[in-house]
Enzyme design. Structure first.
Site, PDB file in Angstrom:
ATOM      1  N   ASP A   6      29.304  43.505  30.000  1.00 41.45           N
ATOM      2  CA  ASP A   6      29.826  42.148  30.049  1.00 41.45           C
ATOM      3  C   ASP A   6      28.720  41.114  29.874  1.00 41.45           C
ATOM      4  O   ASP A   6      28.991  39.910  29.771  1.00 41.45           O
ATOM      5  CB  ASP A   6      30.539  41.908  31.383  1.00 41.45           C
ATOM      6  CG  ASP A   6      31.957  41.384  31.206  1.00 41.45           C
ATOM      7  OD1 ASP A   6      32.383  41.215  30.047  1.00 41.45           O
ATOM      8  OD2 ASP A   6      32.640  41.146  32.211  1.00 41.45           O
ATOM      9  N   GLN A  22      35.525  43.773  37.397  1.00 40.76           N
ATOM     10  CA  GLN A  22      36.555  42.784  37.105  1.00 40.76           C
ATOM     11  C   GLN A  22      36.446  41.611  38.071  1.00 40.76           C
ATOM     12  O   GLN A  22      36.499  41.783  39.280  1.00 40.76           O
ATOM     13  CB  GLN A  22      37.949  43.421  37.210  1.00 40.76           C
ATOM     14  CG  GLN A  22      39.081  42.485  36.865  1.00 40.76           C
ATOM     15  CD  GLN A  22      39.042  42.031  35.407  1.00 40.76           C
ATOM     16  OE1 GLN A  22      38.795  42.831  34.503  1.00 40.76           O
ATOM     17  NE2 GLN A  22      39.274  40.747  35.170  1.00 40.76           N
ATOM     18  N   LYS A  71      42.286  46.680  29.189  1.00 39.58           N
ATOM     19  CA  LYS A  71      40.974  47.249  28.859  1.00 39.58           C
ATOM     20  C   LYS A  71      41.017  48.772  28.891  1.00 39.58           C
ATOM     21  O   LYS A  71      40.429  49.447  28.026  1.00 39.58           O
ATOM     22  CB  LYS A  71      39.925  46.716  29.837  1.00 39.58           C
ATOM     23  CG  LYS A  71      39.661  45.226  29.671  1.00 39.58           C
ATOM     24  CD  LYS A  71      38.883  44.637  30.827  1.00 39.58           C
ATOM     25  CE  LYS A  71      38.735  43.127  30.665  1.00 39.58           C
ATOM     26  NZ  LYS A  71      38.114  42.480  31.836  1.00 39.58           N
TER      27      LYS A  71
END
Length: 292
Positions: A117, A94, A50
Site C-alpha cells: 500500500d 485495512q 481485494k
C-alpha cells in the site's frame, strides 16, 4: 463536444490481465495477506473485493480477521508474523482501524519490501528519493490514467488539490518525477479557482463534494477526480466526486467519472505492487508487462 471520458474500469481490467500474466511467470505464486480488524461494513466489502481480485490474478491470498477489541500488541504481532513469513510478499492492513488502535504503529510493523500500500515512512522516503519503493495505489492508478491521455508530461502544468499523505503529496511527487511543473493547492490556498485554471492536468483529492466547478478548469485540461462522496439528493443517496462532473465535462479535454474512474485502479495497482514485490523477493526480474 464535451470531454473524453477516462474509463477507469477498462484500464483496471487491462492492468489486472497484465498482473495475472506476470504472476504466472514467477517461480511461485505471489502471496498477499490482508489484515482486517473489526466488523466495519465498508471495510468488509473492500476486503472481499481485494480477496476476489487477488484470487482471480492467481495469487495465494489470505485474510486475517481480528475482533474489534483486539489489543495493539495483538494486531502488531499478526503484522510482524506476516512480515517474517517467506510465503507472504505483500501485507495490507485495512484502514481505518477501530478506535483506540494506533494505525501508524501498526503500519510501521510492515517490512518495506512488503508494503504494497506504500504507506510506511520508508516507502515515502523512497518515493521522495526516486528509489524503488512501492508506490501508493491510488496515486499510482491516477498516474497510469494520466499517462494514457498524455504520455509526456514534460513542461506541462499540473495542479494537485489536496495535500494528504495518502494521495495529494505522493501524487505531486509522481508528477514531478515525470517533469511536470507542479502546484499543490489546499484549504489555505488563495483564489483556488485561479490556481486550478492554470492546470493542464488537474487532480482533485480533498473529500469535498463537487468543490471544483467548470469555471475553475482550463479548457482542454485532463481532470482526475480522486474524491468519492455520498450525498443525499431528491431523497436518494448518490456518489459524487470532488469535481462537479456534469458541468466540468463541458470544459475539460478528458475527465474521470465517479464512480468508475480512479477507484477501480486502486485495487488493480495493489495487485501490481504485490506481483512486483514478489518478483523482487524471489530474486527474478519484474515481468515487463507490469514494469514501469
Amino acid at each position: 463536444m464535451g470531454a473524453q471520458l477516462i474509463d477507469g474500469k477498462a484500464a483496471a481490467a487491462r492492468l489486472r490481465a497484465d498482473v495475472a500474466e506476470a504472476a504466472a511467470m514467477l517461480p511461485r505464486k505471489p502471496g498477499l495477506a490482508v489484515v482486517l480488524v473489526g466488523d466495519d461494513a465498508a471495510s468488509q466489502v473492500y476486503v472481499a473485493s481485494k480477496e476476489k481480485a487477488a484470487a482471480k490474478a492467481g495469487f495465494e491470498g489470505r485474510v486475517h480477521r481480528l475482533p474489534a477489541d483486539s489489543s495493539q500488541n495483538a494486531v502488531e504481532e499478526v503484522v510482524r508474523s506476516l512480515g517474517a513469513d517467506d510465503a507472504v510478499d505483500g501485507i495490507l492492513v485495512q484502514l481505518p482501524l477501530p478506535k483506540g488502535l494506533n494505525e501508524d504503529a501498526v503500519i510501521a510493523c510492515i517490512p518495506t519490501e512488503k508494503d504494497v500500500d506504500g504507506l510506511t515512512a520508508a516507502s515515502a522516503g523512497q518515493l521522495v528519493l526516486g528509489g524503488e519503493g512501492l508506490v501508493p495505489c491510488t496515486p499510482q492508478g491516477s498516474m497510469l490514467l494520466i499517462r494514457d491521455e498524455l504520455p509526456d508530461l514534460s513542461g506541462k502544468t499540473a495542479v494537485v488539490v489536496g495535500r494528504s499523505i495518502l494521495v495529494g503529496k505522493p501524487l505531486a511527487l509522481l508528477l514531478l518525477e515525470k517533469n511536470a511543473t507542479v502546484t499543490v493547492a489546499h484549504s489555505r490556498t488563495k483564489d483556488l479557482g485561479a490556481v486550478c485554471r492554470e492546470a493542464d492536468v488537474l487532480c482533485v483529492a480533498v473529500g469535498r463534494p463537487e468543490l471544483v466547478t467548470k469555471d475553475m478548469i482550463k479548457p482542454g485540461a485532463i481532470v482526475i477526480d480522486v474524491g468519492i462522496n455520498r450525498v443525499e439528493r431528491g431523497g436518494e443517496s448518490k456518489l459524487v466526486g470532488d469535481v462537479a462532473f456534469d458541468e466540468a465535462k463541458e470544459v475539460a479535454g478528458a475527465i474521470t467519472p465517479v464512480p468508475g474512474g480512479v477507484g477501480p485502479m486502486t485495487i488493480a495497482c495493489l495487485l501490481r505492487n504485490t506481483v512486483v514485490a514478489s518478483a523482487r523477493r524471489q530474486g527474478v526480474a519484474v515481468p515487463e508487462v507490469v514494469a514501469d
